[in-house]
Structures are given as structure tokens and as C-alpha cells.
Design a protein around this motif. Structure first.
Motif, mmCIF file in Angstrom:
data_model
loop_
_atom_site.group_PDB
_atom_site.id
_atom_site.type_symbol
_atom_site.label_atom_id
_atom_site.label_comp_id
_atom_site.label_asym_id
_atom_site.label_seq_id
_atom_site.Cartn_x
_atom_site.Cartn_y
_atom_site.Cartn_z
ATOM 1 N N UNK A 156 0.800 -1.222 0.074
ATOM 2 C CA UNK A 156 -0.088 0.040 -0.198
ATOM 3 C C UNK A 156 0.949 1.117 0.037
ATOM 4 N N UNK A 157 0.365 2.207 -0.792
ATOM 5 C CA UNK A 157 0.954 3.536 -0.621
ATOM 6 C C UNK A 157 -0.050 4.585 -0.595
ATOM 7 N N UNK A 165 -2.779 5.645 -6.468
ATOM 8 C CA UNK A 165 -1.605 5.098 -6.618
ATOM 9 C C UNK A 165 -1.409 3.565 -6.236
ATOM 10 N N UNK A 166 -0.689 2.948 -7.084
ATOM 11 C CA UNK A 166 -0.544 1.546 -6.723
ATOM 12 C C UNK A 166 1.074 1.397 -6.711
ATOM 13 N N UNK A 507 11.061 -6.239 -9.882
ATOM 14 C CA UNK A 507 11.394 -4.980 -9.966
ATOM 15 C C UNK A 507 9.941 -4.049 -9.629
ATOM 16 N N UNK A 508 10.316 -2.973 -8.714
ATOM 17 C CA UNK A 508 8.915 -2.441 -8.461
ATOM 18 C C UNK A 508 8.423 -1.346 -9.361
ATOM 19 N N UNK A 509 7.269 -1.216 -9.529
ATOM 20 C CA UNK A 509 6.680 -0.413 -10.576
ATOM 21 C C UNK A 509 5.504 0.523 -9.851
ATOM 22 N N UNK A 510 5.521 1.859 -9.911
ATOM 23 C CA UNK A 510 4.512 2.835 -9.272
ATOM 24 C C UNK A 510 3.673 3.059 -10.415
ATOM 25 N N UNK A 511 2.311 2.959 -10.207
ATOM 26 C CA UNK A 511 1.114 3.399 -11.162
ATOM 27 C C UNK A 511 0.241 4.415 -10.561
#
Length: 515
Positions: A156-157, A165-166, A507-511
């Protein structure tokens, strides 16, 4: 709700039915001796004229089996199969990927004694050591499957009004897994399935001394329903196939377990950006240790001696976590040494197929030669008070060896031997003992035997190792309980069997979506 993880119990061989089951496993292994196993590339079995032969280290004329040997052309074919399979595998739901690991674990559980017996024959592991290896492999499958289920929805962000946001983890791509011979099922399986359950595809290059157990693992993964091309089995030489795949522009990460020299070489090669490569390769490396048990003047001395001997000589000292240095405060040095010598002389060295055997052979002729050379060095640097002899007439057998009165900077105290040899070193007090414990370039495991609370807390702060054990031996990390990996030249401190291990393969991905 993800079901809680419980580690696989070890087999109690004092129960007669367990003995019979293990003997049945040995019988089944013997019936399959000498078989040939093919490469697996994109779901296709490929036989090659050139074969890697697996021998029994306890009986060096006995052939366990052979596997086909990959060359660069076949390695390239495997790479393209993995690249193609990645397109669909990365989009396969995490639940489905985890289910394959759960099914594979169930198959392993049913075939547990057969797999362990194969390691008794192929790697020279006594029954309890082989059984622990198989149990750990099952643990890795169960643990990583559950970890993936916990991580599948990301972390969670914060979101703001009119914005969502994800933060998700996505797989990296094609990984090269280069696995060791000393835990030929547990580490090989653990490093492979961690990459796979995270959504990556894999080229598996197992150790050339233990390829048959790896071939059996590949069969189990197929039986569990793993799609073609996700796991490609490419045994081959490090110089030809290993280097080619580490250098390959389509390799996204390398997962390596082995020696410091090979690990640093892989790290260096992987750092070079090849033509057509559009990422920085990731290296996950576990590269050995020079592990110390520190014994305080205020300590349970029987526990100290028992811990040193078991940690030094379990599986002939062929563990990166093995105790190869005992640093003992001078007030209790003679007592601990004397008791350790007594305990060592109780160990029986011989055929690991016999349950009564405490210690089997070392892995091969080159290991035997290297360890015997270190024993000769030990005669110059200290005093051999137990063991010191070897016999390679039938198999590669070395007696468990204690070298006493070794100086802190001696070669025996600094260089990884990877055999049943432990150096005893005297320290004037606990502070000096900790200084000696930290004086190597490695930092994998260590143990402190002490009843002094202040000294225990001091060690927790100042003993520079990835896995520190208090009042127990320095081997035997359990998946999910003691995540395993070390500092400095012991590797990248990638904690196998730990809560963040899978993230190394993603790897981390922010959407961020605005409304």
C-alpha cells in the motif's frame, strides 16, 4: 488468508519404519544407476553425444548416471526458449505460479527418502544430512509460494483526492541459476523456484558433480505442471556455457552459489553492458565463509565443544556455514580443546549408505587434494591433535581434523578450506576473541557460546556476520526462521528463506491514475 508456513520436520531414524523407508529409497536409487538424462529446452528433451558423468564420491569407480552436456549453441537455444516463455509466464497469476510450487513440494514429500538416498550416493551425504537437504528443499517451495501470495498485490502507498496510486512488483526476465554441489537439492531448488514463482523464466546450470539430483528436480517441476520454457535444464562447463550465459545481453539476473573466486568473476562479468543490453544485470551471490565459533570464559563448555565439533564436521565440513575456526578465551581453551578432541574421536568415517556413519567422503579428487594440502599447512602453523589422515584408495575420505594453537593471521584461520578441518585459536579475553572473529574478508555465519549477557549483547552489535547464533552451532539455518546470507566476501547478503528474498527477483512499479 495465506496459510501459515511450517517447516518440514526432519526424519527420526531411531524409528524402525523410517529406516526401512530410507533403505527402500537407496534400493530404488541403485535400480536407476547409470541412466542418462537429457537437457530440457523449451519443453524439448535433447540428448548430446558429450555427457557429464556423475560418480559416487564414496566409491569413485561407481557411476551414478550421466547427463547431456550443453554447448553454446544449445545455451542460446535455451535462452530464446526462456525469452519466449517469459511473455506468457510473467502474466500468469501469482496464485497459479504458487500452486505449482505447492504441488512440487507434495511430490517431493512423497519421494523424500528416494531424493535423500540419491544425495547419499551422488554427494556422499550421510542419512541425517541428506534428509535435512530434502526437507530444506521442500521448505523453500512452501515458503516462497506463500511469500508470493503475500506479495502479489504489492504494497500500500498513499493516494490523494482524485488520484489512485499503486506500488507493485513485477518480474525481471530471464535468470541464470548456477547452483552448488554441497546442497544439491535444497539450494538448487530454492534459488530456482524463487525466480520462477516471482514470474521469471530460468536457465538452470547445476554443479557438474551433482547433476542427477538436479535432473530429478526438473522432472518434478514438469510433473507439477510447470509450462514448457519456464525452466530450462542446461548442465555444462562454467568456462563455455556459464560465461556465455552470464555475458548474454538477454540475461536479466544471475543467481549464483559457490566460491568467492567464481562469484567475484561473475559479478565483474555481469557488470559489463553488452551490445543490445538495455538493463543493468542483477547478481544474487552467496560465496562462502570462514566461520567462527567464539567461546567465552563464562560459558557452557560442553555445549561449546559439541557445537564446534558438529558445526565443523557435519557433511565433512563442506558447508559455507561450517565452523572452520574456534576462537576460545584462554581461561577455558584447554578444557574446550580437550573435550572437542574426545568428541571428534567418536566420529565414524565411512560409507554414507550406513546409518551408523557420522561422516562420509569429500566430494571429489580435487577437493581431497586441496584439503590434504591444508592439513599439511596445519602441521606447520599449529599442532594436529585429532585426525590429519586421508585415504583416497576407494573414495575420498578424510578424518575429522583439529589443528590446535593456530595464530589469528595464519592461513588456516584466513582461507576457506571447505573440508573437515577446524583451527583452534586462543584469545586473551572476549574483546580479542571478537576482533579475531572479524578479521577475515568473509562474514557469513558465526556463533558465540557465553552466559555473560553483556558479552552476548556486545556480539550482537559487533560480530560482523549475516547469521549470528547464540549458544548453538553455526550451521543449520531453517527456511523462514533464520534467513540465510552473509556480508563482505560472503556475498550480497541475499537472505535465502527470508521475507525479502523474492524482491531480489522482481522490480517495483508505481502506477498513478488521476481522475
Amino acid at each position: 488468508m495465506v496459510q501459515a508456513y511450517k517447516h518440514e520436520p526432519l526424519t527420526n531414524f531411531s524409528q524402525g519404519n523410517n529406516n526401512e523407508a530410507y533403505l527402500e529409497g537407496l534400493k530404488k536409487v541403485k535400480e536407476n544407476m547409470g541412466k542418462s538424462y537429457d537437457l530440457l529446452i523449451g519443453g524439448e528433451r535433447i540428448h548430446t553425444e558429450e555427457q557429464i558423468v556423475s560418480y559416487n564420491p564414496a566409491n569413485k569407480e561407481e557411476v551414478i548416471g550421466t547427463v547431456s552436456k550443453a554447448n553454446q549453441e544449445l545455451a542460446e537455444k535455451a535462452m530464446q526458449a526462456a525469452v519466449q516463455a517469459f511473455d506468457s509466464w510473467r502474466k500468469t497469476k501469482a496464485d497459479s505460479r504458487a500452486d505449482i510450487l505447492f504441488r512440487a513440494a507434495a511430490i517431493m514429500r512423497r519421494r523424500k527418502h528416494e531424493l535423500s538416498a540419491l544425495m547419499t550416493k551422488e554427494a556422499g551425504k550421510p542419512w541425517p544430512e541428506a534428509d535435512a537437504d530434502t526437507a530444506e528443499a521442500i521448505d523453500f517451495l512452501e515458503y516462497y509460494a506463500r511469500q508470493m501470495l503475500l506479495m502479489k498485490d504489492g504494497v500500500p502507498v498513499q493516494s490523494r483526492p482524485n488520484e489512485f496510486n499503486k506500488y507493485n512488483y513485477i518480474p525481471l526476465g530471464v535468470g541464470i541459476v548456477i547452483s552448488p554441489w554441497n546442497f544439491p537439492l535444497a539450494i538448487m531448488a530454492g534459488t530456482t523456484v524463487a525466480a520462477i514463482v516471482a514470474g521469471n523464466t530460468v536457465l538452470l546450470k547445476p554443479a557438474s558433480t551433482t547433476p542427477i539430483i538436479a535432473a530429478k528436480f526438473v522432472e518434478i517441476m514438469e510433473e507439477a505442471g510447470l509450462p514448457a520454457g519456464v525452466l530450462n535444464f542446461v548442465p555444462g562447463s562454467g568456462a563455455e556455457v556459464g560465461d556465455y550465459l552470464v555475458d548474454h545481453p538477454q540475461t536479466r539476473f544471475v543467481s549464483f552459489t559457490g566460491s568467492r573466486d567464481v562469484g567475484t568473476r561473475i559479478y565483474e562479468r555481469a557488470s559489463k553492458v553488452q551490445p543490445g543490453q538495455k538493463w543493468l544485470k542483477r547478481v544474487i551471490a552467496e560465496m562462502g565463509g570462514k566461520d567462527t565459533i567464539v567461546v567465552d570464559s563464562e560459558a557452557d563448555l560442553e555445549l561449546a565443544a559439541q557445537s564446534i565439533v558438529k558445526s565443523a564436521f557435519g557433511f565433512s565440513g563442506q558447508k559455507c556455514s561450517a565452523c572452520s575456526r574456534a576462537v576460545i578465551v584462554e581461561d577455558v581453551y584447554d578444557q574446550v580443546l580437550e573435550r572437542a578432541v574426545e568428541l571428534t574421536k567418536e566420529w565414524t568415517v565411512g560409507n554414507p549408505e550406513e546409518l551408523s556413519t557420522s561422516m562420509g567422503p569429500v566430494i571429489d579428487a580435487s577437493a581431497y587434494k586441496k584439503i590434504m594440502e591444508y592439513i599439511e599447512i596445519g602441521k606447520q602453523e599449529g599442532k594436529i591433535v585429532a585426525g590429519g589422515e586421508g585415504d583416497d584408495s576407494k573414495g575420498y575420505f578424510i578424518q575429522p581434523t583439529i589443528v590446535a594453537d593456530v595464530a589469528a593471521q595464519a592461513r588456516l584461520m584466513q582461507e576457506e578450506i571447505f573440508g573437515p578441518v577446524v583451527a583452534f585459536c586462543k584469545a586473551k579475553d572476549f574483546n580479542e576473541a571478537l576482533d579475531i572473529a572479524n578479521n577475515t574478508e568473509y562474514g557469513l555465519t558465526g556463533a558465540v557460546i557465553s552466559t555473560n549477557r553483556a558479552h552476548i549483547e556486545q556480539a550482537q552489535e559487533d560480530f560482523q556476520v549475516g547469521n549470528l547464533y547464540i549458544n548453538r552451532g553455526c550451521t543449520g539455518a531453517i527456511v523462514g526462521y533464520q534467513p540465510f546470507g552473509g556480508f563482505n566476501m560472503s556475498g550480497t547478503d541475499s537472505k535465502a528463506g527470508g521475507p525479502d528474498y523474492l524482491t531480489l527477483h522482481m522490480q517495483a512499479k508505481t502506477t498513478s491514475e488521476a481522475y
